[in-house]
Design an enzyme around this catalytic site. Structure first.
Site: not given
Ligand code: WQD
Length: 329
Positions: A123, A149, A153, A179
């Site tokens: 991400s 979170y 990653k 996104n």
């Protein structure tokens, strides 16, 4: 080539499964169905004519994971993981255990069965706060990540980089998504988060269906042209095709690519695009800023274009049209 897709009944995983099948690859899916439904497999069949072999397995179960890997795969695309930012702040240990231990189990099972190629669903959150708006792969990652979170990653990227240093046979691609939005143009698969969503488009969808009365726009006093935050929204089908391109250009060692469009859209512009596509007004109100949001984040997508021959081609309007088709299915 036989590919295992972990998290393959989820939002991005299911679209990637469709693109791979349509490109002629044999795939199997592993998912614990925590945040997705088995019926997605029927939708994949409706789109492609093929219902992938499915393993309802949790990556935390090493025994079952290695049994699946023992079926023999040339490559794994790893999407499975928890992904709700706010939830990760409330339940950090659960996030670290699930995302990190799950990945470690997968890596051990891959090693044991001689599978050496992995694409990891990372991400743009790993960039943290760079103090600039355009993000490229050469930037140092990990500083200013504001939630567990995002940390998972970042940590998994580190683990995979270390694994590649130690094991010359490994090929790993880290794909940093911006996104993801939109749905499959068939309207058969799309984003269906269980519970209360955090991300903009799932909330917009719930406002459109009347499940949520109005969208809260988090801040209109940012230093952007209309005062709302700007993000790089990428159509999920473009994103899925990015995985196909990465697969077809695998090389030894660990490589990293942004998957974004290079274009920014504000929250108010997203609302306008949804209204234009639906022909209806979307109720919204201006709310206070959300903690951790940065004013503007846009991908520099040049590396993926140069090295993978991939570039996003679909627009925000395409994403809105496909989202509406998915909603009306
Ligand atoms: C987009 C914009 C909000 C909801 C996060 C993660 C990232 C990645 C994607 C996730 C922001 C605004 C949102 C709402 C709003 N991974 N917004 N009202 O924050 O860019 O990225 O999701 O799985 O790691 O950090 O995406 O969709 O939450 O927000 O005004 O009700 O929409 O402030 O500007 P974000 P988002």
């Amino acid at each position: 080539m036989k590919v295992l897709i972990t998290g393959g009944t989820g939002y991005i995983g299911s679209h990637t499964a469709v693109e791979l099948i349509q490109a002629g690859y044999e795939i199997e899916i592993l998912d614990n169905l925590f945040n997705s439904k088995e019926t997605v497999l029927d939708k994949i069949k409706e789109i492609t004519g093929i219902r992938p072999v499915f393993h309802e397995v949790d990556l935390l179960d090493y025994q079952k994971t290695s049994e699946v890997l023992a079926r023999g795969f040339d490559m794994v695309i790893h999407f499975a993981g928890l992904k709700a930012v706010a939830e990760s702040v409330e339940k950090p240990l659960w996030y670290y255990e699930n995302n990190i231990e799950g990945t470690l189990n997968l890596l051990k099972a891959m090693k044991k069965t001689g599978c050496n190629s992995l694409i990891f669903s990372s991400s743009a959150t790993v960039y943290g706060d760079q103090g600039v708006t355009r993000l490229d792969e050469s930037m140092e990652t990990g500083k200013g990540i504001t939630n567990p979170y995002g940390q998972t990653k970042f940590m998994i990227e580190q683990i995979l980089q270390d694994a590649c240093v130690a094991d010359q046979d490994l090929s790993v691609v880290l794909l940093r998504y911006f996104n993801p939005v939109g749905a499959h143009p068939s309207g058969l698969i799309g984003e269906e988060p269980k519970g209360i969503p955090n991300n903009l488009m799932p909330i917009v969808m719930k406002v459109a269906t009347g499940e949520i009365p109005a969208l809260s726009v988090y801040g209109d006093d940012y230093p952007t042209p209309d005062g709302t935050c700007i993000r790089d929204y990428i159509h999920v089908v473009d994103l899925a095709r990015g995985h196909l391109a990465a697969m077809e250009h695998m090389q030894k060692g660990c490589t990293v690519y942004n998957l974004g469009t290079g274009k920014g859209t504000s929250v108010l512009e997203m609302i306008k695009a949804f209204e234009d596509a639906s022909g209806k007004t979307l109720p919204y109100q201006i709310a206070p800023r959300r903690a951790g949001d940065l004013p503007e984040l846009i991908a520099v997508p040049d590396k993926a274009e140069k090295e993978l021959g991939w570039k996003a081609t679909l627009t925000i309007d395409d994403a809105m049209r496909d989202t509406l088709k998915f909603l009306g299915r």
